[in-house]
Design an enzyme around this catalytic site. Structure first.
Site, mmCIF file in Angstrom:
data_model
loop_
_atom_site.group_PDB
_atom_site.id
_atom_site.type_symbol
_atom_site.label_atom_id
_atom_site.label_comp_id
_atom_site.label_asym_id
_atom_site.label_seq_id
_atom_site.Cartn_x
_atom_site.Cartn_y
_atom_site.Cartn_z
ATOM 1 N N SER A 66 -3.656 -1.459 7.631
ATOM 2 C CA SER A 66 -3.101 -0.636 6.156
ATOM 3 C C SER A 66 -3.952 -0.401 5.334
ATOM 4 C CB SER A 66 -2.507 -1.391 5.617
ATOM 5 O OG SER A 66 -1.194 -2.493 6.855
ATOM 6 N N LYS A 69 -3.725 3.493 4.666
ATOM 7 C CA LYS A 69 -2.715 3.292 4.336
ATOM 8 C C LYS A 69 -2.915 4.291 2.710
ATOM 9 C CE LYS A 69 0.448 0.085 6.279
ATOM 10 N NZ LYS A 69 1.268 -0.996 6.003
ATOM 11 N N TYR A 193 2.706 6.192 13.075
ATOM 12 C CA TYR A 193 2.229 5.294 12.290
ATOM 13 C C TYR A 193 1.313 4.074 13.032
ATOM 14 C CZ TYR A 193 2.929 0.842 9.721
ATOM 15 O OH TYR A 193 2.313 -0.508 9.404
ATOM 16 N N TYR A 245 -0.383 -6.969 -1.127
ATOM 17 C CA TYR A 245 1.444 -7.410 -0.721
ATOM 18 C C TYR A 245 1.619 -8.510 -1.858
ATOM 19 C CZ TYR A 245 -0.319 -4.545 3.619
ATOM 20 O OH TYR A 245 -1.213 -5.021 4.330
ATOM 21 N N VAL A 263 -5.173 -6.254 7.749
ATOM 22 C CA VAL A 263 -5.005 -7.527 8.511
ATOM 23 C C VAL A 263 -5.735 -7.037 10.043
ATOM 24 C CG1 VAL A 263 -2.615 -7.787 8.141
ATOM 25 C CG2 VAL A 263 -3.472 -6.543 10.304
#
Length: 311
Positions: A66, A69, A193, A245, A263
């Protein structure tokens, strides 16, 4: 701060982390990530003068997941500007990164670009008008350009592993498609993605790639303006509030720096005006963030007085 002082701090923190036994658990739900050695640890800090302080497994590539992103958000804002915010919000979610609950309540608009649904929407915005391979090439070249390293690649085994097991992400994408948030074929968007999350980078490469966010959008070594200062500030703001998160508040409380976790166990953290920092320890806490990565950044931020909230 002298180079020697920074080098010593990074080495001592890495040495301390390598002795710790409370390392968290690797991300077992992605089979390829479950194989990573939980004892791995790397830390790199690149300061405003370009000095690189590195320790541990600083040059071992890992799946950035992530953290990618941050860079896809930067690209999407460069392509369509603030129109992106018609498709994705900027608020913390307070829910797990792969939750579908808010999408149903908020008519398919993801809370922010860093939860999975939001990043899928951002990926869809970048993909528009292009073939998936072209879009992936653009994302990869952007990271290679930022880091000054053309050797950065996608780990195809991790990407394939994610595609085989990414049922929740497929559900998120199809749900957003039903509300018109996604405009491309779902398989195209998900393919891009999964592959950009499977980009492999070392702490050194990642810290170098993040430098523009620490220096008002500009690479301090070349002077090249990657994004306008206001945009860099806003990306940092979203990293601070949404980058971990439903553990983002705890990270802000303990570390006090904008950051984005993955992760795969990596974290990119930004000390505005001071440094870009990358840490990797694959064991995760209950929220999916690196257990020792956060601990190392908390010590580093406190020791160097880098928290944006003051020493």
């Amino acid at each position: 701060m002298s180079n020697a002082t920074l080098d010593r701090a990074v080495k001592e923190i890495a040495d301390e982390m390598m002795k710790r036994t409370d390392r968290g658990e690797v991300a077992s739900y992605i089979p390829e990530l479950a194989r990573i050695d939980v004892n791995s640890f790397g830390l790199v800090v690149v300061d405003t003068n370009g000095h690189v302080a590195a320790a541990g497994d600083a040059d071992t590539p890992f799946s950035i997941q992530s953290i990618s992103k941050v860079f896809t958000l930067t690209l999407a804002l460069g392509m369509i500007g603030d129109r992106l915010w018609e498709r994705v919000g900027r608020e913390p979610s307070g829910s797990p990164f792969n939750s579908i609950v808010q999408l149903e309540r908020e008519r398919g608009i993801p809370r922010n670009p860093f939860i999975n649904a939001g990043a899928i929407a951002v990926t869809d915005a970048i993909l528009s008008g292009h073939q998936p391979k072209e879009t992936l090439g653009e994302i990869l070249r952007f990271l290679q350009f930022l880091s000054g390293d053309s050797s950065i690649t996608i780990d195809d085994a991790v990407a394939a592993s994610e595609q085989r097991t990414g049922f929740r992400n497929a559900a998120l994408a199809n749900y957003m498609k039903s509300f018109g948030v996604l405009t491309n074929p779902v398989d195209f968007t998900l393919g891009v993605y999964f592959h950009h999350c499977a980009i492999a980078m070392s702490c050194r490469q990642l810290a170098l790639a993040g430098r523009f966010l620490a220096h008002s959008g500009r690479n301090p070594s070349t002077g090249f303006l990657v994004v306008q200062p206001e945009r860099a500030r806003r990306i940092n703001a979203i990293m601070m509030t949404c980058g971990h998160y439903d553990g983002s508040g705890e990270f802000a409380y303990r570390v006090g720096l904008p950051g984005k976790s993955g992760v795969g166990g990596g974290i990119l953290a930004i000390a505005p005006g001071k440094a870009s920092i990358a840490v990797w320890s694959p064991g995760l806490d209950a929220n999916g963030n690196s257990e020792l990565g956060r601990a190392a950044l908390e010590i580093l931020s406190k020791r160097l007085g880098w928290s944006i909230f003051g020493a």
